[in-house]
Motif scaffolding. Structure first.
Motif, short mmCIF file in Angstrom:
data_model
loop_
_atom_site.label_atom_id
_atom_site.label_comp_id
_atom_site.label_asym_id
_atom_site.label_seq_id
_atom_site.Cartn_x
_atom_site.Cartn_y
_atom_site.Cartn_z
N ASP A 223 0.83 -1.25 0.06
CA ASP A 223 -0.11 -0.11 -0.01
C ASP A 223 0.87 1.27 0.01
OD1 ASP A 223 -2.11 -1.67 0.09
OD2 ASP A 223 -2.41 -1.26 2.31
N ASP A 224 2.31 1.07 0.19
CA ASP A 224 2.94 2.37 0.35
C ASP A 224 4.05 2.25 -0.77
OD1 ASP A 224 4.60 4.60 1.32
OD2 ASP A 224 4.72 3.91 3.29
N PRO A 225 4.02 3.30 -1.78
CA PRO A 225 5.10 3.19 -2.69
C PRO A 225 6.21 3.76 -2.04
CG PRO A 225 3.01 4.27 -3.71
CD PRO A 225 2.94 3.97 -2.10
N ASP A 226 6.35 4.63 -1.22
CA ASP A 226 7.64 5.09 -0.62
C ASP A 226 8.36 4.11 0.11
OD1 ASP A 226 7.55 7.57 -1.57
OD2 ASP A 226 6.69 8.67 0.38
N LEU A 227 7.55 3.33 0.84
CA LEU A 227 8.21 2.30 1.43
C LEU A 227 8.95 1.15 0.43
CD1 LEU A 227 8.49 1.22 4.47
CD2 LEU A 227 6.13 -0.27 4.09
N ARG A 228 8.37 0.89 -0.79
CA ARG A 228 9.06 0.18 -1.66
C ARG A 228 10.33 0.79 -2.23
NH1 ARG A 228 3.46 -0.51 -3.06
NH2 ARG A 228 3.73 0.83 -5.04
N ARG A 229 10.78 2.17 -1.81
CA ARG A 229 11.68 2.65 -2.41
C ARG A 229 13.12 2.72 -1.38
NH1 ARG A 229 10.93 8.60 -4.34
NH2 ARG A 229 13.18 8.29 -5.14
N ARG A 230 13.32 1.34 -0.85
CA ARG A 230 14.14 1.24 0.00
C ARG A 230 14.83 -0.10 -0.17
NH1 ARG A 230 11.48 1.85 6.17
NH2 ARG A 230 10.79 3.96 5.99
N VAL A 231 16.14 -0.19 -0.51
CA VAL A 231 16.94 -1.23 -0.70
C VAL A 231 16.38 -2.70 -0.22
CG1 VAL A 231 19.08 -2.49 -0.61
CG2 VAL A 231 19.07 -0.15 -1.67
N ARG A 232 16.27 -2.60 1.28
CA ARG A 232 16.07 -3.79 1.84
C ARG A 232 14.79 -4.08 1.75
NH1 ARG A 232 17.47 -3.36 8.27
NH2 ARG A 232 16.84 -1.18 8.72
N VAL A 233 13.85 -3.19 1.64
CA VAL A 233 12.31 -3.62 1.26
C VAL A 233 12.24 -4.40 -0.14
CG1 VAL A 233 9.95 -2.91 0.65
CG2 VAL A 233 11.48 -1.89 2.55
N ASP A 234 13.16 -3.56 -0.99
CA ASP A 234 13.15 -4.29 -2.44
C ASP A 234 13.82 -5.92 -2.38
OD1 ASP A 234 13.20 -3.54 -5.41
OD2 ASP A 234 15.01 -4.37 -5.41
N MET A 235 14.85 -5.98 -1.55
CA MET A 235 15.45 -7.21 -1.29
C MET A 235 14.62 -8.13 -0.63
SD MET A 235 19.51 -6.27 -0.21
CE MET A 235 19.85 -7.80 0.20
N TYR A 236 13.56 -7.58 0.13
CA TYR A 236 12.82 -8.50 0.89
C TYR A 236 11.68 -8.89 -0.03
CZ TYR A 236 8.59 -9.42 3.34
OH TYR A 236 7.24 -10.16 3.75
N ARG A 237 11.40 -8.23 -0.81
CA ARG A 237 10.23 -8.56 -1.96
C ARG A 237 10.58 -9.60 -2.88
NH1 ARG A 237 8.31 -3.60 -4.98
NH2 ARG A 237 6.29 -4.85 -5.35
N ARG A 238 11.78 -9.48 -3.06
CA ARG A 238 12.41 -10.57 -4.17
C ARG A 238 12.86 -11.73 -3.47
NH1 ARG A 238 13.08 -7.36 -8.86
NH2 ARG A 238 12.92 -5.05 -8.43
N LEU A 239 13.52 -11.62 -2.27
CA LEU A 239 14.07 -12.81 -1.64
C LEU A 239 13.27 -13.62 -0.75
CD1 LEU A 239 17.44 -11.40 -1.21
CD2 LEU A 239 17.07 -12.94 -2.87
N GLY A 240 12.10 -12.91 0.15
CA GLY A 240 11.50 -13.22 0.90
C GLY A 240 11.58 -13.40 2.31
#
Length: 436
Positions: A223-240
């Protein structure tokens, strides 16, 4: 009496927080606080901070200050290491020289060009410290905070396996505190499990009364596009699995972000961030020297939640705790190399430290950790085998460096870094190897 040595006590911000946390434990019996630093002004400050902190907490303890390391270690039960070899000037070199080759860094203290050379200039100090501990206080615990953590623990394991050492870092703790605040869960009530390597461990499980808190995080991220603009959130989304160090740090341990202008913009990466932090630390120490001299110094009120005071309290009083610690992998993580420096749960009690086996990491997480550990291993081998070519091999394997430069530039960069840091490096590692 329990004797605690603050090695590199002139790292004033760290020392004042450690003192504050330590003296909060009012059930610790008689203490001797020993301040050691080779900088006389910083040493005097550390001694003043100890006395001020004792008065603030209404405690009594013996305080010693000495610039002689062996004298400081005499009778030590615990040695807290926060030494930064080369200081701010070396930090600038770690950024400026790689940047001239096009390599961008954010923190540069753990992996990458900066991490490799910080390790190489720290190892000789660790060797001397470990020799002194072996001779002067062989039963003491060395509690290491100095980065690069994994390289330092790996080096000590390879050269002084008899020294009792724990690598301590607050990254897992503060990651979980921040995540709990984000999802609205009380940190004190959660259950979690984390393991991996220092600055690249993983939150393997995270629950509140049986609820998987990752489900709350997933909804917030969606729900939060700004939250997705963090490296470790990006890594979490891709790695689980969520990584346990900040986005600034995490970006340096993978090949995906720092060489790409668009990714730097998308993920708001602060290039050279630690240069400002390091300069601010120098300014803070200067300010503290003045405040301590004039009586204006104010004790920090907030608990820093550092592990060293907790380790000391548990070993002295017998209160059982579980923390995260950096130790050698002897059957603790199945799919990381045996003997490698890893970060895992560790039970602390009156009998010492007892690392907890966690089995196998998720395959994708272990794969990244093994790349990380390859850089660590080659850097340690460069020092222990006196093979300067392994410095080049470490940079060739390093994710960010190898994603940015071709092999010719990597070797030239290594030569430039050796030249810039030459006075701080062992003689055998000062060779400029040029093109093969």
């Amino acid at each position: 009496m329990t004797t605690i040595v603050f090695m590199g006590a002139g790292s004033a911000e760290f020392t004042r927080q450690l003192l504050r946390d330590l003296l909060t434990f009012d059930d610790l019996p008689g203490l001797e606080l020993v301040m050691h630093d080779i900088d006389r002004d910083r040493l005097a400050l550390a001694e003043q901070l100890a006395h001020i902190s004792l008065r603030h907490h209404g405690r009594e303890a013996v305080v010693r200050a000495t610039a002689d390391r062996r004298e400081a270690l005499a009778g030590a039960d615990f040695v807290i290491n926060t030494v930064n070899i080369g200081g701010h000037a070396a930090t600038l070199t770690d950024f400026d020289v790689p940047e001239s080759f096009g390599v961008r860094q954010t923190i540069a203290d753990t992996l990458g060009v900066g991490g490799v050379f910080r390790g190489l200039r720290t190892f000789p100090f660790l060797d001397a410290l470990a020799r002194d501990i072996t001779e002067v206080c062989p039963d003491a615990w060395l509690l290491n905070y100095t980065n690069p953590m994994a390289m330092n623990i790996g080096y000590l394991a390879a050269t002084h396996p008899g020294v009792k050492v724990l690598g301590l870092c607050h990254s897992v703790y503060w990651t979980l505190v921040d995540l709990c605040e984000l999802v609205g869960a009380p940190f004190e009530e959660i259950d979690f499990r984390s393991a991996g390597v220092n600055h690249q461990a993983w939150i393997l499980s995270w629950e509140l009364a049986g609820e998987n808190l990752y489900d709350r995080l997933d909804k917030l991220v969606a729900d939060d596009p700004d939250l997705r603009r963090r490296v470790r959130v990006d890594m979490y989304r891709r790695l689980g699995y969520y990584p346990t160090e900040t986005s600034e740090h995490s970006s340096e341990y993978v090949p995906w972000y720092l060489h790409d202008d668009a990714e730097i913009e998308r993920l708001r990466l602060p290039i050279r961030d630690y240069v400002g932090i390091s300069a601010a630390n120098v300014e803070e120490t200067t300010r503290l020297i003045a405040e301590a001299a004039t009586g204006e110094y104010v004790e920090p009120e907030e608990d820093a939640a550092e592990y060293a005071p907790q380790v000391i309290h548990s070993m002295v009083t017998g209160r059982r705790r579980e923390i995260q610690a950096n130790v050698v992998n002897h059957g603790l993580i199945d799919n990381l190399p045996h003997g490698a420096p890893i970060e895992a749960p560790c039970v602390i009690d009156a009998d010492g430290a007892h690392p907890v086996a966690v089995g196998a990491l998720p395959a994708q997480c272990a794969a990244l950790n093994r790349t990380f550990l390859s850089v660590v291993d080659l850097t340690v081998r460069a020092a222990t085998e006196l093979r300067p070519e392994h410095i080049r091999h470490a940079l060739m394997v390093d994710p960010n460096t190898s994603a940015t430069l071709d092999v010719h530039a990597i070797w030239a960069l290594a030569d430039a870094m050796v030249a810039a840091h030459e006075p701080l490096l062992p003689t055998e590692l000062r060779a400029r190897l040029g093109a093969p």
